[in-house]
Design an enzyme around this catalytic site. Sequence first.
Site, PDB file in Angstrom:
ATOM      1  N   GLU A  76       0.720  -7.016  11.154  1.00 11.29           N
ATOM      2  CA  GLU A  76       0.187  -7.433   9.282  1.00 11.29           C
ATOM      3  C   GLU A  76       1.036  -8.257   8.700  1.00 11.29           C
ATOM      4  O   GLU A  76       0.265  -7.515   7.061  1.00 11.29           O
ATOM      5  CB  GLU A  76      -0.594  -5.829   9.613  1.00 11.29           C
ATOM      6  CG  GLU A  76       0.087  -4.870   9.800  1.00 11.29           C
ATOM      7  CD  GLU A  76      -1.025  -3.329   9.172  1.00 11.29           C
ATOM      8  OE1 GLU A  76      -1.258  -3.593   9.101  1.00 11.29           O
ATOM      9  OE2 GLU A  76      -0.275  -2.503   9.932  1.00 11.29           O
TER      10      GLU A  76
ATOM     11  N   HIS B 282     -26.932   0.750  -5.332  1.00 15.62           N
ATOM     12  CA  HIS B 282     -26.221   1.101  -4.025  1.00 15.62           C
ATOM     13  C   HIS B 282     -26.778   1.515  -2.850  1.00 15.62           C
ATOM     14  O   HIS B 282     -25.972   1.652  -1.471  1.00 15.62           O
ATOM     15  CB  HIS B 282     -24.710   1.722  -4.673  1.00 15.62           C
ATOM     16  CG  HIS B 282     -23.925   0.956  -5.349  1.00 15.62           C
ATOM     17  ND1 HIS B 282     -23.142   0.273  -5.375  1.00 15.62           N
ATOM     18  CD2 HIS B 282     -24.181   0.582  -6.781  1.00 15.62           C
ATOM     19  CE1 HIS B 282     -22.365  -0.687  -6.029  1.00 15.62           C
ATOM     20  NE2 HIS B 282     -23.155  -0.300  -7.606  1.00 15.62           N
TER      21      HIS B 282
ATOM     22  N   CYS C  32      -6.702  -5.448  15.617  1.00 15.59           N
ATOM     23  CA  CYS C  32      -7.961  -4.958  15.247  1.00 15.59           C
ATOM     24  C   CYS C  32      -7.935  -4.353  13.603  1.00 15.59           C
ATOM     25  O   CYS C  32      -8.602  -3.425  13.321  1.00 15.59           O
ATOM     26  CB  CYS C  32      -6.590  -3.260  15.452  1.00 15.59           C
ATOM     27  SG  CYS C  32      -5.916  -3.206  14.822  1.00 15.59           S
TER      28      CYS C  32
ATOM     29  N   ASP D 115      -4.437  -6.462   6.407  1.00 13.13           N
ATOM     30  CA  ASP D 115      -3.489  -6.225   5.292  1.00 13.13           C
ATOM     31  C   ASP D 115      -3.003  -7.536   5.119  1.00 13.13           C
ATOM     32  O   ASP D 115      -2.433  -8.133   5.330  1.00 13.13           O
ATOM     33  CB  ASP D 115      -2.400  -5.397   6.404  1.00 13.13           C
ATOM     34  CG  ASP D 115      -2.726  -3.667   5.488  1.00 13.13           C
ATOM     35  OD1 ASP D 115      -2.734  -3.850   4.499  1.00 13.13           O
ATOM     36  OD2 ASP D 115      -2.783  -3.300   5.900  1.00 13.13           O
TER      37      ASP D 115
HETATM   38  C1  PEP Z   1      -5.147  -3.473   9.453  1.00  9.81           C
HETATM   39  O1  PEP Z   1      -4.627  -3.666   8.635  1.00  9.81           O
HETATM   40  O2  PEP Z   1      -5.602  -4.842   9.681  1.00  9.81           O
HETATM   41  C2  PEP Z   1      -5.745  -2.106  10.037  1.00  9.81           C
HETATM   42  C3  PEP Z   1      -6.330  -2.877  10.943  1.00  9.81           C
HETATM   43  O3  PEP Z   1      -4.882  -1.506   9.834  1.00  9.81           O
HETATM   44  P1  PEP Z   1      -5.713  -0.680   8.508  1.00  9.81           P
HETATM   45  O4  PEP Z   1      -7.273  -1.037   8.172  1.00  9.81           O
HETATM   46  O5  PEP Z   1      -6.109   1.035   8.612  1.00  9.81           O
HETATM   47  O6  PEP Z   1      -4.754  -0.886   7.532  1.00  9.81           O
HETATM   48 MG    MG Z   2      -2.901  -2.771   8.063  1.00 10.91          MG
END
Ligand code: PEP
Ligand code: MG
Length: 825
Positions: A691, A455, A762, A715
Amino acid sequence: MIPLTSELVAIGKTASDKADAIAQAVDLLTAAGKIDPRYGASMMGREAVANTFLGNGIAIPHGLPKDRDLILETAIAVVQLPAGVDWGPGDRARLVVAIAAKSDEHLQVLSNLTDVLGDPAEADRLATTTDPEVIVARLTGAEPPAAAPAAEDFAQGFDVVIPGAHGLHARPATALVEIAKGFEAEIRLRHGAKSANAKSLISLLNLGAAQGAALHVSAEGPDAEAALSALAAAFAAGLEDDEDAGAVASDAAAPGLTGAVAAPSDYDGRLLPGVSSSPGFAIAPVFRFARDEVTFAKDAKDPAAERSRLDAALKTAWQQLEELHDEVWKKSGPTRAAIFRAHQEFLEDPEMRSAAEAGIAEGRTAAFAWHAAYSARADMLAAMKDAVLAGRAIDLRDAGLRVLQELGEVKAAEAHLPSDPCILVAEDLTPSDTARLDPALVRGLCTAAGGPTSHTSIIARALDIPAVVGAGAAVLDLPGGTAALLDGAAGVLVANPSAADIAKAEAAITARAAERETEARERFKPALSPDGARVEVVANISDVAEAEAAVAAGAEGVGLLRTEFLFVNREAPPSEDEQVEIYAAMIAALNGLPIIIRTLDVGGDKEIPYLRMPVEENPFLGLRGIRFCLAHEDLFRTQLRAIFRAAEKGPVRIMFPMIAMVSELEAALRIAEAVRAEIGAAPVEMGIMIEIPSAVMMAPELARQVDFFSIGTNDLTQYALAMDRMHPVLAKQADGLHPAVLRLIDQTVRAADAAGIWVGACGGIAGDPFGARILSGLGVKELSVSIPSVAGVKAVLRRVPMAENQALAARALVCADAATVRKLG
Ligand code: PEP
Ligand code: MG
């Protein structure tokens, strides 16, 4: 392998006490010219801090690492004491195997001993034989172990072969333990004659089951059948076999293994070869890493008090690991943080806990008993034949030491961490040590032990620090300040490099850095493609310091502020004023650039103790994100008030997470509008995360009510593929570039286009240069990525015409799986 010969084996001896037994072994080693006799004092020094009794009448005295220079040649000596000698309370040693090892050549002997440890009859045979050759043959492996009786299986069970390239190492074993713990049934895994409790990580690792090993899994109890089918499914899914897999699931894309590879012999300086762990060059003086020393008493009067001290220390250490997990999760994503979950698992190991409690019951201090319990198990792991499994010993010691530090007296090492640029040299580094390193000062890492799948290596790659591991004890003899050059790709440390060596490495550094420098230099240039398409590249952040870092890294704003990190590691939620202050500080740092503030997204893997979230069977399908906020309107209103107040200071957008249904969006918008009207704030742009697949299906309706969408690919992938993003077995298959996910993104973009709103993304794949090309090709206009990925993503988007990205995206959409999509790159 150490050659053990019969003159180093003394048969039929007696000893008055432990010191006498060790003295006899030291005499043997000294007479054979293997050690300086002062090494005997070092062996006694070790006994003062740790009892080296292994079990079944076998003790393995060995000196302290700092005294290695008293060893002239690695060797072992055996003193057989048929009548035995006291080795500690209740422990009688009949076979004293004294080890003087410069590095790890003795491990094979230890490994052979672990077989004897499980077999009292064999231990007795070795303790009473009159022929030294019997002991030599057994310890050198020349004579195979006598067949031990097969461990008892439970009535129901199945046979399986270990998948993956690394055998049953920490991650697949953790996966099995996590599954096993969900059932009441007793579950046993058997590998040949060894069997293990499936709820004990250490016990599973001690099976030493390498790749392709055959196992029998059996269970007994009320839910035995369900437990067996869950385990069978986990094996069928392949367990988690790739130590460095799944990086795409996090924000941080894995750094490419690029860079010139020199042949080690190309250097004139003193070569200290090891194994390549993380590519890149470093030129800097050597810094010897030292760990704090922990001392503790042996005996205690009040077992009940010691037990509660142990309890408290285990809890504190567990909590520290939780914080470390969150910190690494924030920096490098869930995959790299997962090791700290395994450390927590070690602390919860039922067998290790019982061993420590047994020590306490015998009158030992909590520290002594705990140290003995984890050290004995770590020594056994270190002796495993499988290198990946043996490498887990350091993880167990790391987790064990964390508890010990709570129980003993800690004496801080003088020069613990470097204050100037250096190549850091250490015996080995624990994941906790590595996570604390400052990449600005630690230009390179070199460890005597460890392997490329440790690791430490994984974290070194995440931090982008060139590293060499397994370079042997010789690196520990380099005095601090020695001029050195580290060539990570070639896997070599060069001590006192010549001017030519340095010139060569500098040229390679220059070439390697040139590309990054160009990217960094041009980080403030917009991502405008050669054919005139513009994509905004913004950053994901979670605190004020990251807002500053994002601007410095060239981000054109913040596309995702994960506000849940303002709520973790505290006793109560931040007040409205506190939140205003934090948001305002971020807005100030962004100096006019826009920020998307996502309202609290807790639930799922993000648990906040004081919010008293309900215990749910399926938290990812439970009261998560916007659902939690709608159910806790006060908390939601406080946050919205704070955001609207801060929005007076700069361009703020509000985004709701986890919208699954139009009604949720309408409820959230209604509350937001009421809050805004109450405080008389100006309207701001409102958006939602896309998501959840149902949100994609309803995108035309949702788009009518908001100003923008941001696709949470992490997600969206887990919900589209029905694969838990944190699942130890499945997570690596949950690839955001799966065509199913890409088709959902395509559908979202079309709905948004029709409604005249823009779409960002994102999740992790936005920060992967290849993922960024596909997303932009699909029509995503804003990519919110981890801070270190900003310059690289901008560069790739500036280099490749958008028409090419569109063609790539079109081809990706018609692929059958993620692997085929990745091959298009
Ligand atoms: C996602 O779900 O892609 C996201 C950017 O939100 P989080 O990773 O904070 O759930
Ligand atoms: Mg998310």
